[in-house]
Design a protein around this motif. Structure first.
Motif, PDB file in Angstrom:
ATOM      1  N   ALA A 176       0.815  -1.217   0.000  1.00  0.00           N
ATOM      2  CA  ALA A 176       0.000   0.000   0.000  1.00  0.00           C
ATOM      3  C   ALA A 176       0.846   1.263   0.000  1.00  0.00           C
ATOM      4  CB  ALA A 176      -0.929   0.003   1.216  1.00  0.00           C
ATOM      5  N   GLN A 177       2.175   1.134   0.106  1.00  0.00           N
ATOM      6  CA  GLN A 177       3.043   2.312   0.168  1.00  0.00           C
ATOM      7  C   GLN A 177       3.611   2.632  -1.213  1.00  0.00           C
ATOM      8  OE1 GLN A 177       6.046   1.681   3.189  1.00  0.00           O
ATOM      9  NE2 GLN A 177       4.651   2.291   4.815  1.00  0.00           N
ATOM     10  N   SER A 178       3.404   3.858  -1.661  1.00  0.00           N
ATOM     11  CA  SER A 178       3.999   4.315  -2.913  1.00  0.00           C
ATOM     12  C   SER A 178       5.486   4.581  -2.699  1.00  0.00           C
ATOM     13  CB  SER A 178       3.312   5.599  -3.376  1.00  0.00           C
ATOM     14  OG  SER A 178       3.566   6.648  -2.443  1.00  0.00           O
ATOM     15  N   LYS A 179       6.208   4.779  -3.802  1.00  0.00           N
ATOM     16  CA  LYS A 179       7.631   5.119  -3.686  1.00  0.00           C
ATOM     17  C   LYS A 179       7.808   6.425  -2.919  1.00  0.00           C
ATOM     18  CE  LYS A 179       9.149   2.886  -8.037  1.00  0.00           C
ATOM     19  NZ  LYS A 179       7.830   2.505  -8.594  1.00  0.00           N
ATOM     20  N   MET A 180       6.926   7.395  -3.178  1.00  0.00           N
ATOM     21  CA  MET A 180       7.059   8.672  -2.479  1.00  0.00           C
ATOM     22  C   MET A 180       6.814   8.512  -0.985  1.00  0.00           C
ATOM     23  SD  MET A 180       5.113  12.295  -2.957  1.00  0.00           S
ATOM     24  CE  MET A 180       5.501  13.646  -1.832  1.00  0.00           C
ATOM     25  N   LEU A 181       5.786   7.755  -0.618  1.00  0.00           N
ATOM     26  CA  LEU A 181       5.507   7.557   0.802  1.00  0.00           C
ATOM     27  C   LEU A 181       6.686   6.883   1.490  1.00  0.00           C
ATOM     28  CD1 LEU A 181       3.662   7.680   3.231  1.00  0.00           C
ATOM     29  CD2 LEU A 181       2.562   5.578   2.451  1.00  0.00           C
ATOM     30  N   ARG A 182       7.255   5.879   0.841  1.00  0.00           N
ATOM     31  CA  ARG A 182       8.433   5.220   1.409  1.00  0.00           C
ATOM     32  C   ARG A 182       9.581   6.213   1.563  1.00  0.00           C
ATOM     33  NH1 ARG A 182       9.954   0.357  -2.206  1.00  0.00           N
ATOM     34  NH2 ARG A 182      11.574   0.154  -0.610  1.00  0.00           N
ATOM     35  N   GLY A 183       9.732   7.092   0.560  1.00  0.00           N
ATOM     36  CA  GLY A 183      10.795   8.085   0.624  1.00  0.00           C
ATOM     37  C   GLY A 183      10.587   9.086   1.745  1.00  0.00           C
ATOM     38  N   LEU A 184       9.344   9.523   1.949  1.00  0.00           N
ATOM     39  CA  LEU A 184       9.046  10.459   3.036  1.00  0.00           C
ATOM     40  C   LEU A 184       9.338   9.828   4.397  1.00  0.00           C
ATOM     41  CD1 LEU A 184       5.703  12.024   1.741  1.00  0.00           C
ATOM     42  CD2 LEU A 184       7.940  13.137   1.843  1.00  0.00           C
ATOM     43  N   LEU A 185       8.996   8.553   4.534  1.00  0.00           N
ATOM     44  CA  LEU A 185       9.307   7.847   5.779  1.00  0.00           C
ATOM     45  C   LEU A 185      10.817   7.719   5.959  1.00  0.00           C
ATOM     46  CD1 LEU A 185       6.588   5.044   5.549  1.00  0.00           C
ATOM     47  CD2 LEU A 185       6.672   6.862   7.261  1.00  0.00           C
ATOM     48  N   LEU A 186      11.503   7.423   4.855  1.00  0.00           N
ATOM     49  CA  LEU A 186      12.957   7.269   4.902  1.00  0.00           C
ATOM     50  C   LEU A 186      13.635   8.581   5.286  1.00  0.00           C
ATOM     51  CD1 LEU A 186      15.216   5.160   4.266  1.00  0.00           C
ATOM     52  CD2 LEU A 186      15.255   6.097   1.946  1.00  0.00           C
ATOM     53  N   ALA A 187      13.088   9.689   4.793  1.00  0.00           N
ATOM     54  CA  ALA A 187      13.670  11.004   5.074  1.00  0.00           C
ATOM     55  C   ALA A 187      13.288  11.535   6.449  1.00  0.00           C
ATOM     56  CB  ALA A 187      13.230  11.996   3.999  1.00  0.00           C
TER      57      ALA A 187
END
Length: 489
Positions: A186-197
């Motif tokens: 359910a996580q988009s690449k952007m959502l994963r990136g925001l969490l990573l950042a």
């Protein structure tokens, strides 16, 4: 409106196997280099507005993309999207002249835009026609997400509906998940990136929105919506199970959701005259029962921890034995097998739904009266092991269905019944666990390892004593249940 099923590859070594799968046949398709930069204002205005903005190099061209807020239940992403060809990676929101959110973008005309994360990956894609005529774009992505100094791999397969029925994407996804270590994400690449950042707080997977039930709703539509919500929840919980394979609680929660889904499938059986769901109902039951060994040893471990604390027992070889047995019963391949079943059920419900011309309340009241009588007949069978087990199953079916349908009876109408059903289920569960302990622990209690045999004997005695108490409670709660008012009467 973009509609795509995003599948995460759980095993990096299976990449080539995935590409070569007959339904994909991507192994000879050339890859395209992708490099995307995601932008936002310093105070995250776009993110707060539910918008994602990126500029991506796709081979030799640059494309600016704006994505609106949507949904991602069960890994099926549905959201509005606007794409515009641009000259380079420089951010410029004014290119989206046809976007319905142009007013929001216009207010940001003079605001600085900062790069907040990047993705760089190789994409292998092609379009295929599914058996119902739907066209699906396959996209296999391998690379990484970069946010500040942090990195996270990208290993995923996207199935995007270009034209046709969304059920086609789910059916294809189910077929792939049967053969490959794939899981809806359910996580988009952007959502994963925001969490990573660190730009978003880590949160537990959100529960799907509650299905709103109204008395005059079509019974088939309402029950299908309830089952879809259960499918989405189970897929989210499966991700938590695979992320923490040894933990008992995520596994227990997944079993509860699947058990509730199975109850709804049984409850809805009259609305499936063509028996389209019959095979999936049986396969879900087989999968559920296949997890019993792990469930049993997890439960025995919890009982032993409680007894150990009460008696202050050390050392405790039994705890290690039960933990090892539960771990040995874990089977990731078998655990993942439920993904294909859930996606197949989802597709069938989208494509065919449930047949009904009855209002929801009328159907439910008639069905609950039938199930009420089944419980009474099961109770008449006696108090031997098999009869009590059969009664427990009927009680669980009734309780899960009544809990799901309780919004039909607002106020306090259903609470007394649900409370006594819960008490009955717990008492019958305690009786069942005492019997299960006899089967699992008796060989240990008579074994040659003295300390292990001693502790197994303690646990057996503890659970047998609890069995007597649970049987007394069961009789008391039965009398209370027998006289409790039914909201469907």
């Amino acid at each position: 409106m973009e509609q795509e099923l995003k599948l995460r590859l759980l095993d990096p070594t299976a990449w080539e196997q995935m590409l070569a799968h007959p339904l994909l046949a991507l192994q000879d398709t050339p890859a395209i280099s992708m490099h995307a930069i995601y932008y936002d204002t310093p105070d995250a205005t776009l993110q707060r507005a539910g918008l994602a903005y990126r500029v991506r190099r796709e081979g030799e061209r640059w494309v600016a993309t704006l994505k609106g807020e949507g949904s991602a239940a069960g890994g099926l992403h549905q959201r509005p999207e606007w794409n515009v060809a641009v000259d380079d990676a420089r951010p410029c929101l004014t290119v989206f002249t046809e976007s319905p959110v142009q007013a929001v973008l216009e207010a940001l005309r003079d605001r600085p835009l900062l790069a907040i994360l990047e993705t760089e990956f190789q994409r292998i894609e092609k379009s295929v026609s599914w058996e119902d005529g739907s066209r699906i774009l396959l996209a296999a992505d391998r690379g990484e997400i970069r946010a500040n100094a942090a990195r996270e791999p990208i290993l995923e397969l996207e199935l995007e509906l270009v034209e046709g029925d969304p059920a086609a994407v789910l059916t294809l996804g189910a077929a792939l998940c049967r053969d490959l270590p794939l899981l809806p994400d359910a996580q988009s690449k952007m959502l994963r990136g925001l969490l990573l950042a660190g730009l978003l707080p880590e949160k537990a997977a959100p529960r799907p929105k509650a299905v709103r039930l109204r008395r005059h709703d079509d019974a088939g539509e309402a029950l299908a919506a309830l089952m879809l919500a259960h499918c989405h929840q189970a897929l989210a919980e499966l991700g938590a199970c695979l992320a923490a394979p040894v933990a008992a609680e995520p596994f227990h929660q997944l079993r509860k959701t699947i058990r509730s889904l199975r109850s709804l499938l049984r409850f809805s059986r009259p609305l499936d005259p063509e028996k389209r769901l019959a095979t999936l109902r049986r396969e879900l039951a087989n999968w559920f029962h296949g997890q019993n060994t792990r469930r049993d040893y997890d439960a025995l471990g919890l009982y032993w921890a409680q007894l150990r604390d009460e008696m202050d027992i050390t050392p405790e070889p039994l705890a290690g034995f039960l933990r090892d047995q539960a771990k040995a019963a874990q089977d990731e391949v078998e655990l993942r097998a439920v993904v294909a079943l859930l996606l197949s059920l989802w597709a069938l419900l989208l494509r065919h739904g449930l047949a009904s011309s009855q209002p929801l309340q009328d159907f439910c009241e008639g069905r609950f009266r039938q199930w009420d009588q089944r419980v009474r007949r099961a109770h008449q069978a006696g108090e031997d092991v098999a009869s009590l087990h059969a009664l427990r199953i009927q009680i669980k079916n009734l309780r899960y269905a009544a809990l799901a349908m309780s919004p039909l009876w607002p106020g306090q109408d259903s609470k007394p019944l649900l409370k006594v059903l819960t008490s009955l289920q717990e008492s019958l569960g305690g009786i069942r666990d005492a019997q299960m302990a006899l089967e699992r622990c008796s060989p240990l209690a008579h074994g040659r390892k003295a300390l292990l045999a001693y502790e197994a004997g303690l646990l057996l005695g503890y659970l047998q004593a609890r069995r007597s108490k649970h049987l007394k409670k069961c009789r008391k709660y039965w009398e209370r249940w027998r006289t409790t008012a039914r909201p469907w009467d």
